[in-house]
Design a protein around this motif. Structure first.
Motif, short mmCIF file in Angstrom:
data_model
loop_
_atom_site.label_atom_id
_atom_site.label_comp_id
_atom_site.label_asym_id
_atom_site.label_seq_id
_atom_site.Cartn_x
_atom_site.Cartn_y
_atom_site.Cartn_z
N LEU A 31 -22.44 -43.90 -62.73
CA LEU A 31 -23.03 -43.77 -61.41
C LEU A 31 -24.05 -44.88 -61.16
CD1 LEU A 31 -23.38 -42.37 -58.73
CD2 LEU A 31 -24.90 -40.72 -59.85
N GLN A 32 -24.82 -45.23 -62.17
CA GLN A 32 -25.78 -46.33 -62.03
C GLN A 32 -25.06 -47.64 -61.69
OE1 GLN A 32 -28.87 -46.70 -61.63
NE2 GLN A 32 -29.21 -48.85 -62.06
N ALA A 33 -23.95 -47.89 -62.37
CA ALA A 33 -23.18 -49.11 -62.10
C ALA A 33 -22.63 -49.09 -60.67
CB ALA A 33 -22.05 -49.25 -63.12
N ALA A 87 -25.21 -54.31 -54.08
CA ALA A 87 -24.73 -55.68 -53.94
C ALA A 87 -23.89 -55.84 -52.67
CB ALA A 87 -23.92 -56.09 -55.17
N GLU A 88 -23.03 -54.86 -52.40
CA GLU A 88 -22.23 -54.90 -51.17
C GLU A 88 -23.11 -54.78 -49.93
OE1 GLU A 88 -18.99 -55.59 -50.72
OE2 GLU A 88 -18.99 -56.01 -52.87
N TYR A 89 -24.14 -53.96 -50.01
CA TYR A 89 -25.09 -53.81 -48.92
C TYR A 89 -25.75 -55.16 -48.63
CZ TYR A 89 -29.05 -52.09 -46.20
OH TYR A 89 -29.98 -51.89 -45.21
N ALA A 90 -26.16 -55.85 -49.68
CA ALA A 90 -26.81 -57.16 -49.52
C ALA A 90 -25.86 -58.16 -48.87
CB ALA A 90 -27.30 -57.67 -50.87
N LYS A 91 -24.59 -58.14 -49.27
CA LYS A 91 -23.61 -59.04 -48.65
C LYS A 91 -23.42 -58.71 -47.17
CE LYS A 91 -20.76 -59.69 -52.76
NZ LYS A 91 -19.44 -59.36 -53.34
N ALA A 92 -23.35 -57.42 -46.86
CA ALA A 92 -23.08 -57.00 -45.50
C ALA A 92 -24.24 -57.27 -44.56
CB ALA A 92 -22.73 -55.50 -45.47
N TYR A 93 -25.48 -57.07 -45.04
CA TYR A 93 -26.65 -57.15 -44.16
C TYR A 93 -27.57 -58.32 -44.45
CZ TYR A 93 -25.12 -52.55 -42.75
OH TYR A 93 -24.37 -51.51 -42.28
N LEU A 113 -32.13 -47.28 -51.24
CA LEU A 113 -30.86 -46.92 -50.60
C LEU A 113 -30.51 -45.45 -50.78
CD1 LEU A 113 -28.70 -50.02 -51.55
CD2 LEU A 113 -29.76 -49.53 -49.33
N ILE A 114 -30.88 -44.89 -51.92
CA ILE A 114 -30.45 -43.52 -52.24
C ILE A 114 -30.90 -42.49 -51.20
CG2 ILE A 114 -30.74 -41.64 -53.91
CD1 ILE A 114 -30.51 -43.76 -56.12
N PRO A 115 -32.15 -42.47 -50.73
CA PRO A 115 -32.51 -41.47 -49.72
C PRO A 115 -31.65 -41.57 -48.46
CG PRO A 115 -34.49 -42.42 -50.67
CD PRO A 115 -33.32 -43.24 -51.18
#
Length: 72
Positions: free
Chosen positions: A25-27, A34-40, A49-51
């Motif tokens: 789950l951590q991975a 990483a995908e969030y950073a690419k997208a935004y 991000l978790i909340p």
């Protein structure tokens, strides 16, 4: 009762929650970040991000929403 359009704001006091997760789950969370950073174009720590992820999940669970809003 006040005649304001804006109602009283809800309690916004942060609550700290400590959990233990699996390495898989951590991975997955790191990969999502990483995908969030690419997208935004903004790097956000997994802990930030978790909340939002949990809130989105709970808001999208229609059965939970129905049960939660049902009279007790």
């Amino acid at each position: 009762m006040p005649d304001l359009k804006l109602g009283k704001l809800p309690d916004r006091t942060p609550v700290k929650l400590t959990i233990t997760i699996t390495p898989d789950l951590q991975a997955a969370l790191q990969a999502y970040a990483a995908e969030y950073a690419k997208a935004y174009g903004v790097e956000e720590p997994v802990a930030e991000l978790i909340p939002a992820m949990l809130a989105t999940f709970l808001e999208s669970d229609r059965a939970f929403a129905r049960r939660r809003s049902a009279p007790k």
